[in-house]
Design a protein around this motif. Structure first.
Motif, mmCIF file in Angstrom:
data_model
loop_
_atom_site.group_PDB
_atom_site.id
_atom_site.type_symbol
_atom_site.label_atom_id
_atom_site.label_comp_id
_atom_site.label_asym_id
_atom_site.label_seq_id
_atom_site.Cartn_x
_atom_site.Cartn_y
_atom_site.Cartn_z
ATOM 1 N N SER A 2 17.642 29.748 71.073
ATOM 2 C CA SER A 2 17.632 28.359 71.551
ATOM 3 C C SER A 2 17.903 28.285 73.043
ATOM 4 O O SER A 2 18.418 29.240 73.648
ATOM 5 C CB SER A 2 18.680 27.534 70.803
ATOM 6 N N LYS A 3 17.485 27.181 73.646
ATOM 7 C CA LYS A 3 17.700 26.909 75.074
ATOM 8 C C LYS A 3 18.209 25.481 75.146
ATOM 9 O O LYS A 3 17.580 24.592 74.551
ATOM 10 C CB LYS A 3 16.367 27.062 75.817
ATOM 11 N N ASN A 4 19.315 25.245 75.785
ATOM 12 C CA ASN A 4 19.943 23.921 75.819
ATOM 13 C C ASN A 4 20.118 23.365 74.410
ATOM 14 O O ASN A 4 19.909 22.170 74.169
ATOM 15 C CB ASN A 4 19.120 22.941 76.668
ATOM 16 N N GLY A 5 20.419 24.282 73.465
ATOM 17 C CA GLY A 5 20.680 23.840 72.099
ATOM 18 C C GLY A 5 19.425 23.494 71.315
ATOM 19 O O GLY A 5 19.491 23.011 70.184
ATOM 20 N N ILE A 6 18.247 23.724 71.904
ATOM 21 C CA ILE A 6 16.985 23.389 71.217
ATOM 22 C C ILE A 6 16.267 24.679 70.827
ATOM 23 O O ILE A 6 16.093 25.566 71.672
ATOM 24 C CB ILE A 6 16.095 22.531 72.142
ATOM 25 N N ASP A 61 11.632 12.197 72.580
ATOM 26 C CA ASP A 61 12.879 12.667 73.220
ATOM 27 C C ASP A 61 14.048 12.393 72.290
ATOM 28 O O ASP A 61 14.884 11.533 72.573
ATOM 29 C CB ASP A 61 13.072 11.967 74.564
ATOM 30 N N HIS A 73 17.327 13.673 69.724
ATOM 31 C CA HIS A 73 18.364 14.727 69.734
ATOM 32 C C HIS A 73 18.249 15.653 68.526
ATOM 33 O O HIS A 73 18.752 16.759 68.546
ATOM 34 C CB HIS A 73 19.757 14.087 69.771
ATOM 35 N N SER A 114 16.007 18.093 65.903
ATOM 36 C CA SER A 114 14.810 18.935 65.995
ATOM 37 C C SER A 114 13.819 18.641 64.888
ATOM 38 O O SER A 114 12.635 18.935 65.006
ATOM 39 C CB SER A 114 15.216 20.410 65.916
ATOM 40 N N PRO A 159 11.392 17.368 71.544
ATOM 41 C CA PRO A 159 12.085 18.416 72.312
ATOM 42 C C PRO A 159 11.737 19.839 71.862
ATOM 43 O O PRO A 159 11.547 20.725 72.693
ATOM 44 C CB PRO A 159 13.556 18.079 72.069
ATOM 45 N N GLN A 182 9.586 22.468 74.168
ATOM 46 C CA GLN A 182 10.365 23.641 74.607
ATOM 47 C C GLN A 182 9.701 24.968 74.240
ATOM 48 O O GLN A 182 10.134 26.027 74.647
ATOM 49 C CB GLN A 182 11.741 23.579 73.942
#
Ligand code: 6PG
Length: 251
Positions: free
Chosen positions: A130-134, A162, A164, A166, A185, A189
Motif C-alpha cells: 500500500s501507499k498512503n494506506g491505499i 475520492d 476513503h 477501497s 483512490p 493509485q
C-alpha cells in the motif's frame, strides 16, 4: 491531465492480443524479480475476447504461479449466475489455465454486499502493498460503459472517485442490481491502468474524454484515466472512430 497512451487496432481481437502480450511481459518482468504480479480485472462483455486469447494462445507462456488475480467489481449474484463476472472469467479463462486457486481472490457476489465490501477491503489490505494506506495493484484492466461508468462507479456515484474506503457497494442505475466495486483512490493509485474499450456506442464519450472536453467531467472513467500514473487505451476502430488520427500513440 496525465496524457494517456492511445492504441488503435482494426479489431477487438487485435487489441486483446496486444494486451495479452503486455500482461505476459509484465508478469515475466516480476518473475525475474521473484515478485508476485497483482492484476485486477473487470467484467462485462469486452474482456471475454481477452480471456479467450489468454486461455488459447498464452496458456503455456504466462508463468501463472507469479500472477495473483483480483476483481475490479462484481455483480451481487452467485458465481454460477450468467451475470457473474467471476463466472464469466472462470468459463473463459480460469478453467483453462494453471493459475493456482490460492492466487484467485474473487469478490463473493453471493454474500451480503455490505459485509462482502468490508471483507474484500481487508483482503486487499492483507494481500497488497500500500501507499498512503491505499492498496497498490501492478495493473488494473478497466472497461467503460455507454454512460461513461468504469468498474461499477456510475455517473451518480461521483463521491466514490475520492472515497476513503477501497471497496464500496453501488447499484446499477437502470436495473437496480447491487454491485461491489473498487473505488477511485485504488484505481487511481495503480502502477498501470489499461482501458480496453470497443464498439461504436463508446466513440462519442471517448472523444469527449481523450480530447479533454469540459463535458467529460461527468464521466467516472475520465476522473480515473486523467489521474492515474500510467494509463493506456486499447481501442478498436469503431470505438476510436471520432478521434483525430494524430492522437494515436505508436505501439
Ligand atoms: C461490469 C464491468 C463494467 C464494464 C463496463 C463495460 O461489471 O460490468 O466491470 O465496468 O467494464 O460496463 O462493459 P462492456 O464491456 O460489457 O461494454
Amino acid at each position: 491531465m496525465k496524457q494517456p497512451n492511445i492504441y488503435i487496432f482494426d479489431t477487438p481481437a487485435d487489441a486483446a492480443k496486444a494486451i495479452a502480450q503486455l500482461i505476459l511481459n509484465r508478469v515475466s518482468e516480476k518473475q525475474n524479480l521473484s515478485y508476485a504480479f497483482n492484476l485486477a480485472i473487470s467484467g462485462g462483455k469486452t474482456p471475454e475476447t481477452l480471456f479467450g486469447i489468454l486461455a488459447n494462445d498464452f496458456a503455456e507462456k504466462i508463468p501463472w504461479h507469479q500472477l495473483r488475480l483480483f476483481w475490479v467489481d462484481e455483480r451481487c449474484v452467485p458465481p454460477t449466475h450468467p451475470e457473474s463476472n467471476f463466472g464469466m472469467t472462470n468459463e473463459t479463462l480460469l478453467k483453462k489455465v494453471d493459475l493456482p486457486r490460492k492466487n484467485i481472490f474473487r469478490m463473493k457476489g453471493e454474500a451480503a454486499p455490505e459485509e462482502e465490501a468490508i471483507r474484500y477491503q481487508s483482503v486487499l489490505t492483507k494481500e497488497l502493498p500500500s501507499k498512503n494506506g491505499i492498496p497498490v495493484f501492478n495493473l488494473i484492466l478497466l472497461g467503460m460503459g455507454n454512460d461513461g461508468h468504469t468498474a461499477s462507479i456510475f455517473p451518480k456515484d461521483m463521491d466514490l472517485i475520492d472515497n476513503h474506503l477501497s471497496v464500496a457497494v453501488t447499484r446499477h442505475p437502470d436495473t437496480g442490481q447491487k454491485r461491489i466495486t473498487l473505488t477511485g483512490p485504488v484505481l487511481k493509485q495503480a502502477e498501470e491502468i489499461i482501458f480496453f474499450i470497443t464498439g461504436a456506442q463508446k466513440a462519442s464519450i471517448l472523444k469527449e474524454m481523450l480530447l479533454n472536453e469540459p463535458s467529460a467531467k461527468k464521466y467516472p472513467a475520465f476522473h480515473i484515466s486523467s489521474a492515474a500514473e500510467k494509463t493506456s487505451f486499447y481501442l478498436d476502430k469503431e470505438a476510436s472512430a471520432l478521434l483525430p488520427k494524430e492522437i494515436q500513440s505508436a505501439i
